[in-house]
Design a protein around this motif. Structure first.
Motif, PDB file in Angstrom:
ATOM      1  N   GLU A 112       4.922   0.588   5.262  1.00  0.00           N
ATOM      2  CA  GLU A 112       3.614   0.005   4.911  1.00  0.00           C
ATOM      3  C   GLU A 112       3.565  -0.239   3.401  1.00  0.00           C
ATOM      4  O   GLU A 112       2.897   0.467   2.642  1.00  0.00           O
ATOM      5  N   TYR A 113       4.253  -1.267   2.984  1.00  0.00           N
ATOM      6  CA  TYR A 113       4.445  -1.547   1.556  1.00  0.00           C
ATOM      7  C   TYR A 113       3.138  -1.819   0.819  1.00  0.00           C
ATOM      8  O   TYR A 113       2.888  -1.267  -0.249  1.00  0.00           O
ATOM      9  N   LYS A 114       2.284  -2.675   1.371  1.00  0.00           N
ATOM     10  CA  LYS A 114       1.064  -3.067   0.657  1.00  0.00           C
ATOM     11  C   LYS A 114       0.136  -1.873   0.449  1.00  0.00           C
ATOM     12  O   LYS A 114      -0.448  -1.699  -0.629  1.00  0.00           O
ATOM     13  N   ALA A 115      -0.015  -1.049   1.489  1.00  0.00           N
ATOM     14  CA  ALA A 115      -0.870   0.141   1.374  1.00  0.00           C
ATOM     15  C   ALA A 115      -0.282   1.126   0.370  1.00  0.00           C
ATOM     16  O   ALA A 115      -1.008   1.723  -0.441  1.00  0.00           O
ATOM     17  N   ILE A 127      -6.781  13.831  -0.602  1.00  0.00           N
ATOM     18  CA  ILE A 127      -7.538  12.576  -0.532  1.00  0.00           C
ATOM     19  C   ILE A 127      -7.157  11.870   0.752  1.00  0.00           C
ATOM     20  O   ILE A 127      -5.975  11.642   1.011  1.00  0.00           O
ATOM     21  N   SER A 128      -8.141  11.559   1.572  1.00  0.00           N
ATOM     22  CA  SER A 128      -7.862  10.805   2.800  1.00  0.00           C
ATOM     23  C   SER A 128      -8.183   9.337   2.564  1.00  0.00           C
ATOM     24  O   SER A 128      -9.109   8.996   1.822  1.00  0.00           O
ATOM     25  N   HIS A 129      -7.393   8.484   3.195  1.00  0.00           N
ATOM     26  CA  HIS A 129      -7.496   7.045   2.975  1.00  0.00           C
ATOM     27  C   HIS A 129      -8.050   6.324   4.197  1.00  0.00           C
ATOM     28  O   HIS A 129      -7.791   6.720   5.333  1.00  0.00           O
ATOM     29  N   LYS A 130      -8.765   5.252   3.923  1.00  0.00           N
ATOM     30  CA  LYS A 130      -9.099   4.316   4.991  1.00  0.00           C
ATOM     31  C   LYS A 130      -8.092   3.175   4.936  1.00  0.00           C
ATOM     32  O   LYS A 130      -7.383   3.015   3.935  1.00  0.00           O
ATOM     33  N   PRO A 131      -7.981   2.378   5.993  1.00  0.00           N
ATOM     34  CA  PRO A 131      -6.953   1.323   6.010  1.00  0.00           C
ATOM     35  C   PRO A 131      -7.085   0.367   4.833  1.00  0.00           C
ATOM     36  O   PRO A 131      -8.191  -0.035   4.468  1.00  0.00           O
ATOM     37  N   PHE A 132      -5.945   0.043   4.251  1.00  0.00           N
ATOM     38  CA  PHE A 132      -5.908  -0.950   3.179  1.00  0.00           C
ATOM     39  C   PHE A 132      -5.947  -2.330   3.832  1.00  0.00           C
ATOM     40  O   PHE A 132      -5.079  -2.673   4.639  1.00  0.00           O
ATOM     41  N   GLU A 192     -14.638  -7.297  -3.645  1.00  0.00           N
ATOM     42  CA  GLU A 192     -15.708  -6.431  -3.157  1.00  0.00           C
ATOM     43  C   GLU A 192     -15.656  -5.019  -3.723  1.00  0.00           C
ATOM     44  O   GLU A 192     -16.536  -4.204  -3.463  1.00  0.00           O
ATOM     45  N   GLY A 193     -14.580  -4.722  -4.481  1.00  0.00           N
ATOM     46  CA  GLY A 193     -14.439  -3.374  -5.025  1.00  0.00           C
ATOM     47  C   GLY A 193     -14.118  -2.349  -3.961  1.00  0.00           C
ATOM     48  O   GLY A 193     -14.268  -1.144  -4.163  1.00  0.00           O
ATOM     49  N   ASP A 194     -13.645  -2.817  -2.787  1.00  0.00           N
ATOM     50  CA  ASP A 194     -13.354  -1.923  -1.675  1.00  0.00           C
ATOM     51  C   ASP A 194     -12.070  -1.159  -1.970  1.00  0.00           C
ATOM     52  O   ASP A 194     -11.015  -1.757  -2.154  1.00  0.00           O
ATOM     53  N   ASP A 195     -12.149   0.163  -2.039  1.00  0.00           N
ATOM     54  CA  ASP A 195     -10.970   0.973  -2.331  1.00  0.00           C
ATOM     55  C   ASP A 195     -10.562   1.752  -1.087  1.00  0.00           C
ATOM     56  O   ASP A 195     -11.256   1.750  -0.079  1.00  0.00           O
ATOM     57  N   VAL A 196      -9.424   2.453  -1.181  1.00  0.00           N
ATOM     58  CA  VAL A 196      -8.881   3.114   0.008  1.00  0.00           C
ATOM     59  C   VAL A 196      -9.394   4.539   0.190  1.00  0.00           C
ATOM     60  O   VAL A 196      -9.106   5.173   1.195  1.00  0.00           O
ATOM     61  N   VAL A 197     -10.127   5.055  -0.773  1.00  0.00           N
ATOM     62  CA  VAL A 197     -10.546   6.458  -0.704  1.00  0.00           C
ATOM     63  C   VAL A 197     -11.625   6.639   0.356  1.00  0.00           C
ATOM     64  O   VAL A 197     -12.666   5.998   0.332  1.00  0.00           O
ATOM     65  N   LEU A 198     -11.344   7.536   1.287  1.00  0.00           N
ATOM     66  CA  LEU A 198     -12.295   7.845   2.343  1.00  0.00           C
ATOM     67  C   LEU A 198     -13.019   9.155   2.041  1.00  0.00           C
ATOM     68  O   LEU A 198     -14.221   9.279   2.196  1.00  0.00           O
ATOM     69  N   ALA A 199     -12.249  10.148   1.611  1.00  0.00           N
ATOM     70  CA  ALA A 199     -12.832  11.452   1.264  1.00  0.00           C
ATOM     71  C   ALA A 199     -11.942  12.132   0.236  1.00  0.00           C
ATOM     72  O   ALA A 199     -10.743  11.902   0.174  1.00  0.00           O
TER      73      ALA A 199
END
Length: 647
Positions: free
Chosen positions: A48-51, A582-587, A596-603
């Motif tokens: 998963e290169y992009k993530a 740090i847990s991630h949401k899908p990139f 949109e400033g949407d980042d991968v940090v979930l918690a």
């Protein structure tokens, strides 16, 4: 000192006189009192290169936290998001802003001041020498000046402002922003640990390795899928067939053809001739995105089956030749009754769901046909001569290991093989038994011997195959691999892969402490960091095990697992104040991050807080302490006249 005099003479060629030795002792003792550098741990990247690239650029959200801290009451959320985007993807963000005609002289001035403030904070825990080494060639002197100037210093205020003004006036604002953004990305993470499984599932493990090749400070603990590709790159025939099969299973022809440039036409031509009557759909590729045309799917399905059959034949050959592996129960082709199309497993007959085997000899099912021999020989030559794959293999050997002890953490991908009673399980090799730390050391040694197989008296590459799927392999950790049964038997009880007891017993603090003692680590303060088994967070499973002694940080980086885990990966962060996960949401995309400033940090959860650690509390600190002792001996030798100074 007499016994060390030759070593001290050698050291004196680097530190030629009392002044240089004294200066280095002062420098190193000062460094020992700097804050500990930040470590990031990631695992199971699975192509998963992009993530992964975004996780590196954003420091898994740590940069976002830093920006919030630095500009807590100064900037609006919109301005913080803009600054994040500039640091993460400076070229792309500047292009977007240029179209909006925002890039005025005043804008450049404001952004440059903000970037310098961020850079000052992230570089503040390092010595000037270390920061200087990280500085890019272009703008090196200017960045160093800006980082160490204080805005409140009235004597240099005009000097400071003139540097910024001149950067903008001569048209270097954009280049300077890109340079300092990349520097911030580098400085925010001091050490990167990849706890296994770069390969398979996703399409771009080769791009991940290219990225890691450029990284300033990383190490890798091999995962089972890494060992698969490493063994394939070393020329093991069964592992080459397996690597190709898995790529075809997930529809990843792009990895084979574009990533490494393998010509798949010989296999395609072979199946068009030999498997032309193939109609079964059990070998259809698993696609996360339905991007293939129907004819492409059919061709890949045939190629998938053909290479799978070659793999199973080659595996039977290894099992029969390597009796010491004790894997006779997995001689599946030999258990088939080709008159009834049944297979006998543990005394019970099961019907095969596929009866079309155009290349299998009923009397000698493991024997390759002449055409199959041509195919696998072609791929062996291709893998061994592939420049890019061999470069990646060398990197994995030099930067990798089965396990790592680093700053009081024990890192390994899979398991420490245990028996049902929680005792260390042994593996026998040439009348000698290995278990626990000694077992992992043994396999680490085997991997390096396999890499140098041309210079070894014995070819150990079959043990790479065992590491991939053997029951005593610390990277596999199951009783058996059921790939063959998964394809050909429609019965769930046969395809259950029983895990090593480690995976249950690791929940107990007592088990983890026992393992840490075997690895000569402090059981009260040390931790274990694991990957390999996805944490099903959506079902309430926690990555924190055994009262905080063990962390499982496979949260589903791979898209194939995200429906099960409910998240898109974890990053374990270990800074001078302690540990956080740090847990991630899908990139989704860079565009979404920038617009949109949407980042991968979930918690972001702090799991262990410590008194602030310094460099002297780390493994590097211990090395520096030893170096200081040597330098003090050299200083004494100079003072006593045992070694002459060079003036």
């Amino acid at each position: 000192m007499k016994s060390d005099i030759e070593y001290l003479k050698l050291l004196s060629t680097q530190y030629e006189n009392i002044e240089k030795v004294s200066s280095e002792i002062i420098n190193l003792r000062a460094i020992l009192n700097l804050p500990k550098g930040t470590e990031h741990f990631l695992t199971d990247l699975h192509g998963e290169y992009k993530a992964f690239r975004h996780a590196l650029k954003s420091a898994s959200g740590v940069l976002k936290f830093k920006i919030d801290e630095i500009f807590i009451s100064e900037l609006m959320e919109k301005e913080k998001i803009e600054l994040q985007g500039i640091i993460y993807y400076p070229e792309k963000k500047l292009k977007i802003l240029k179209k909006k005609e925002i890039l005025t002289k005043d804008w450049y001035k404001v952004i440059l001041y903000r970037l310098i403030r961020v850079c000052k904070v992230v570089s503040s825990k390092y010595s000037r020498s270390k920061v200087r080494k990280a500085l890019p060639e272009n703008f090196r002197y200017i960045i160093e000046e800006l980082l160490h100037l204080k805005e409140e210093d009235l004597n240099k205020k005009d000097y400071y402002n003139e540097i910024i003004e001149t950067i903008i006036n001569i048209g270097q604002g954009e280049n300077f922003i890109i340079t300092i953004a990349n520097l911030i990305q580098r400085l925010i993470v001091d050490k990167l640990h990849i706890v296994g499984d770069i390969f398979d599932r996703g399409a771009y493990p080769h791009k991940i390795l290219d990225l890691l090749l450029e990284h300033h400070n990383c190490d890798i603990q091999w995962g089972n899928h890494d060992i698969l590709w490493m063994g394939a790159a070393m020329g093991n025939r069964a592992l080459i067939a397996t690597a190709i099969r898995i790529s075809l299973r997930y529809g990843n022809l792009s990895l084979l053809e574009e990533g490494y440039g393998f010509n798949m036409r010989p296999l395609a031509n072979f199946v068009q001739e030999v498997y032309k009557e193939e109609k079964n759909n059990i070998f259809n590729p698993i696609l996360l995105k339905d991007e293939l045309k129907e004819e492409e799917k059919k061709l890949i399905s045939k190629m998938h089956k053909a290479i799978a059959i070659i793999q199973f034949k080659l595996e039977e050959e290894i099992i029969k030749n390597r009796k010491e592996l004790q894997m006779e129960n997995e001689l599946y082709l030999s258990r088939i009754n080709f008159d009834k199309y049944t297979i006998n497993i543990a005394g019970k007959d099961y019907k095969l769901v596929d009866k079309y085997f155009p290349t299998i000899d009923k009397i000698a099912p493991e024997k390759l046909t002449d055409r199959e021999e041509e195919i696998i020989s072609y791929f062996v030559d291709s893998f061994l001569s592939n420049e890019k794959l061999q470069k990646h293999l060398k990197f994995l050997i030099n930067k990798g290991s089965i396990y790592l002890k680093y700053n009081n953490n024990l890192l390994f991908h899979g398991c420490i093989p245990l028996d049902e009673n929680g005792e260390l399980k042994s593996f026998k090799f040439k009348d000698k038994e290995y278990k626990g730390k000694k077992l992992l050391d043994f396999f680490d040694h085997i991997v390096r011997k396999s890499y140098n197989f041309k210079n070894e008296k014995e070819d150990y590459r079959d043990y790479m195959w065992y590491l991939w799927r053997g029951k005593c392999s610390p990277l596999f950790g199951k009783q058996k691999m059921t790939t063959f049964l998964n394809y050909f038997i429609n019965d769930k009880e046969t395809i259950i892969e029983v895990k090593n007891p480690y995976y249950k017993l690791r929940e107990k603090e007592e088990t983890c402490k026992k393992i840490l003692i075997d690895f000569e680590m402090n059981p009260e303060t040390a931790h274990i960091v694991n990957g390999h088994t996805p944490v099903l967070e959506k079902r309430g499973e926690s990555p924190i095990k055994a009262k905080g002694k063990l962390f499982v940080i496979d949260g589903g980086f791979s898209q194939a697992y995200q429906s099960k885990t409910g998240i898109a990966g974890y990053t374990l962060v270990y800074n001078s104040y302690g540990l956080r996960i740090i847990s991630h949401k899908p990139f989704i995309s860079v565009k979404k991050v920038l617009e949109e400033g949407d980042d991968v940090v979930l918690a972001n959860e702090i799991i262990e807080r410590q008194e602030r650690q310094k460099v002297k509390d780390t493994d590097i600190g211990k090395e520096l302490e030893r170096k200081i002792e040597d330098l003090l001996d050299l200083l004494k030798a100079y003072n006593q006249g045992c070694i002459k100074e060079k003036i």
